[in-house]
Design a protein around this motif. Sequence first.
Motif, PDB file in Angstrom:
ATOM      1  N   ALA A  22       0.827  -1.208   0.000  1.00  0.00           N
ATOM      2  CA  ALA A  22       0.000   0.000   0.000  1.00  0.00           C
ATOM      3  C   ALA A  22       0.860   1.256   0.000  1.00  0.00           C
ATOM      4  N   ILE A  23       1.963   1.239   0.766  1.00  0.00           N
ATOM      5  CA  ILE A  23       2.869   2.387   0.813  1.00  0.00           C
ATOM      6  C   ILE A  23       3.503   2.613  -0.557  1.00  0.00           C
ATOM      7  N   LEU A  24       3.948   1.524  -1.202  1.00  0.00           N
ATOM      8  CA  LEU A  24       4.551   1.639  -2.535  1.00  0.00           C
ATOM      9  C   LEU A  24       3.530   2.124  -3.558  1.00  0.00           C
ATOM     10  N   HIS A  25       2.299   1.614  -3.439  1.00  0.00           N
ATOM     11  CA  HIS A  25       1.243   2.034  -4.362  1.00  0.00           C
ATOM     12  C   HIS A  25       0.959   3.522  -4.199  1.00  0.00           C
ATOM     13  N   GLY A  26       0.905   3.980  -2.946  1.00  0.00           N
ATOM     14  CA  GLY A  26       0.660   5.396  -2.681  1.00  0.00           C
ATOM     15  C   GLY A  26       1.794   6.266  -3.210  1.00  0.00           C
ATOM     16  N   GLU A  27       3.036   5.775  -3.080  1.00  0.00           N
ATOM     17  CA  GLU A  27       4.187   6.532  -3.569  1.00  0.00           C
ATOM     18  C   GLU A  27       4.172   6.621  -5.090  1.00  0.00           C
ATOM     19  N   LEU A  28       3.806   5.527  -5.747  1.00  0.00           N
ATOM     20  CA  LEU A  28       3.712   5.543  -7.213  1.00  0.00           C
ATOM     21  C   LEU A  28       2.625   6.511  -7.680  1.00  0.00           C
ATOM     22  N   GLU A  29       1.491   6.501  -6.957  1.00  0.00           N
ATOM     23  CA  GLU A  29       0.417   7.443  -7.301  1.00  0.00           C
ATOM     24  C   GLU A  29       0.877   8.881  -7.126  1.00  0.00           C
ATOM     25  N   ARG A  30       1.615   9.127  -6.037  1.00  0.00           N
ATOM     26  CA  ARG A  30       2.115  10.484  -5.788  1.00  0.00           C
ATOM     27  C   ARG A  30       3.084  10.916  -6.882  1.00  0.00           C
ATOM     28  N   LEU A  31       3.982  10.011  -7.270  1.00  0.00           N
ATOM     29  CA  LEU A  31       4.965  10.346  -8.304  1.00  0.00           C
ATOM     30  C   LEU A  31       4.297  10.591  -9.652  1.00  0.00           C
ATOM     31  N   SER A  32       3.181   9.905  -9.891  1.00  0.00           N
ATOM     32  CA  SER A  32       2.516  10.041 -11.191  1.00  0.00           C
ATOM     33  C   SER A  32       1.812  11.386 -11.355  1.00  0.00           C
ATOM     34  N   VAL A  33       1.548  12.082 -10.252  1.00  0.00           N
ATOM     35  CA  VAL A  33       0.808  13.351 -10.350  1.00  0.00           C
ATOM     36  C   VAL A  33       1.616  14.548  -9.848  1.00  0.00           C
ATOM     37  N   THR A  34       2.894  14.332  -9.528  1.00  0.00           N
ATOM     38  CA  THR A  34       3.704  15.458  -9.038  1.00  0.00           C
ATOM     39  C   THR A  34       4.973  15.617  -9.873  1.00  0.00           C
ATOM     40  N   ASP A  35       5.471  16.843  -9.882  1.00  0.00           N
ATOM     41  CA  ASP A  35       6.723  17.157 -10.565  1.00  0.00           C
ATOM     42  C   ASP A  35       7.884  16.807  -9.639  1.00  0.00           C
ATOM     43  N   ARG A  36       8.871  16.093 -10.140  1.00  0.00           N
ATOM     44  CA  ARG A  36       9.974  15.629  -9.280  1.00  0.00           C
ATOM     45  C   ARG A  36      10.802  16.779  -8.725  1.00  0.00           C
ATOM     46  N   LEU A  37      10.940  17.846  -9.496  1.00  0.00           N
ATOM     47  CA  LEU A  37      11.781  18.960  -9.063  1.00  0.00           C
ATOM     48  C   LEU A  37      11.112  19.771  -7.962  1.00  0.00           C
ATOM     49  N   THR A  38       9.883  20.199  -8.220  1.00  0.00           N
ATOM     50  CA  THR A  38       9.201  21.105  -7.286  1.00  0.00           C
ATOM     51  C   THR A  38       8.288  20.381  -6.306  1.00  0.00           C
ATOM     52  N   GLU A  39       7.961  19.096  -6.630  1.00  0.00           N
ATOM     53  CA  GLU A  39       6.999  18.304  -5.865  1.00  0.00           C
ATOM     54  C   GLU A  39       5.611  18.931  -5.866  1.00  0.00           C
ATOM     55  N   MET A  40       5.373  19.810  -6.859  1.00  0.00           N
ATOM     56  CA  MET A  40       4.030  20.355  -7.046  1.00  0.00           C
ATOM     57  C   MET A  40       3.274  19.453  -8.018  1.00  0.00           C
ATOM     58  N   TYR A  41       1.941  19.573  -8.006  1.00  0.00           N
ATOM     59  CA  TYR A  41       1.140  18.751  -8.915  1.00  0.00           C
ATOM     60  C   TYR A  41       1.457  19.092 -10.367  1.00  0.00           C
ATOM     61  N   ASN A  42       1.441  18.065 -11.219  1.00  0.00           N
ATOM     62  CA  ASN A  42       1.795  18.263 -12.623  1.00  0.00           C
ATOM     63  C   ASN A  42       0.580  18.614 -13.483  1.00  0.00           C
ATOM     64  N   HIS A  43       0.838  18.765 -14.783  1.00  0.00           N
ATOM     65  CA  HIS A  43      -0.214  19.208 -15.700  1.00  0.00           C
ATOM     66  C   HIS A  43      -1.364  18.199 -15.790  1.00  0.00           C
ATOM     67  N   GLY A  44      -1.012  16.897 -15.759  1.00  0.00           N
ATOM     68  CA  GLY A  44      -2.057  15.869 -15.832  1.00  0.00           C
ATOM     69  C   GLY A  44      -3.018  15.955 -14.662  1.00  0.00           C
ATOM     70  N   TYR A  45      -2.474  16.188 -13.464  1.00  0.00           N
ATOM     71  CA  TYR A  45      -3.317  16.305 -12.279  1.00  0.00           C
ATOM     72  C   TYR A  45      -4.159  17.583 -12.350  1.00  0.00           C
ATOM     73  N   PHE A  46      -3.544  18.656 -12.871  1.00  0.00           N
ATOM     74  CA  PHE A  46      -4.277  19.915 -13.051  1.00  0.00           C
ATOM     75  C   PHE A  46      -5.506  19.709 -13.941  1.00  0.00           C
ATOM     76  N   GLN A  47      -5.325  19.020 -15.053  1.00  0.00           N
ATOM     77  CA  GLN A  47      -6.441  18.762 -15.971  1.00  0.00           C
ATOM     78  C   GLN A  47      -7.520  17.904 -15.299  1.00  0.00           C
ATOM     79  N   GLN A  48      -7.090  16.909 -14.527  1.00  0.00           N
ATOM     80  CA  GLN A  48      -8.043  16.042 -13.824  1.00  0.00           C
ATOM     81  C   GLN A  48      -8.872  16.841 -12.821  1.00  0.00           C
ATOM     82  N   ARG A  49      -8.199  17.683 -12.020  1.00  0.00           N
ATOM     83  CA  ARG A  49      -8.910  18.475 -11.018  1.00  0.00           C
ATOM     84  C   ARG A  49      -9.806  19.529 -11.659  1.00  0.00           C
TER      85      ARG A  49
END
Length: 243
Positions: A177-204
């Motif tokens: 569950a921890i690994l799954h949550g981390e993968l989900e977090r990485l899929s929607v955040t920018d690695r440099l800034t750790e802010m949400y990425n464009h894909g997450y912006f479009q979803q929200r």
Amino acid sequence: ERRLQSSKIALERANEELESRLAEIFFTHEFFKALTSYTAVDDVCSLIVDGCNGILGAEISCVYLFNREDWTLVLKASQGRPEYAFRPVVPVSETIVGYAFREGALQESAVEPGSPSAAWVIDPSDIASHAAVPLRAGENVLGVMVVASSVRRDLSVAEMERLQVLGNQSSLSLQNAILHGELERLSVTDRLTEMYNHGYFQQRLEEEFKRTKRFGHPLSLIMIDIDDFKAFNDTYGHVSGDL
């Protein structure tokens, strides 16, 4: 006739014990099966305390997860008392929760009044006995599972073994569950800034459009840009720009 009556009583006891054991095996099987179906950390932790209460008959049970940033254990799930009855954060150097994190499975069947080992609850006098096991995945300790009672209860060797089996099985699901949550977090955040990425912006944004349409509320969108930032990168370099 006396021997027959004695045999009848013994048989009834054996049947009751067998029924209890079968019920426990069934519940344990269903518990382990359910563990594999959850992918969210909160859901897995809630199921773990369910298992402690259902399989071990625990009066109180909690799951604390390890926070590596400040080396504390954070309460994630509880049963038997309201959530505010437990300390939300426990240092790894304190209480039976911290001791189990560092040393392994522990049991105190007779907790002395005011014992610092029981300070994982707000009112330590509520705890007469407790036991804790680490939730371990390989060399890493993910957290601690603790069960307790307001009356003295000495867990048998078999019960402590069951507690550790529950901990071992729960650890695998918790790690997934921890690994799954981390993968989900990485899929929607920018690695440099750790802010949400464009894909997450479009979803929200899509979700907010639907919410606006459903409730008839206005929707505003603020866009912010830093003027002439290219000049900063060109002058000081992209490493400074990233910083």
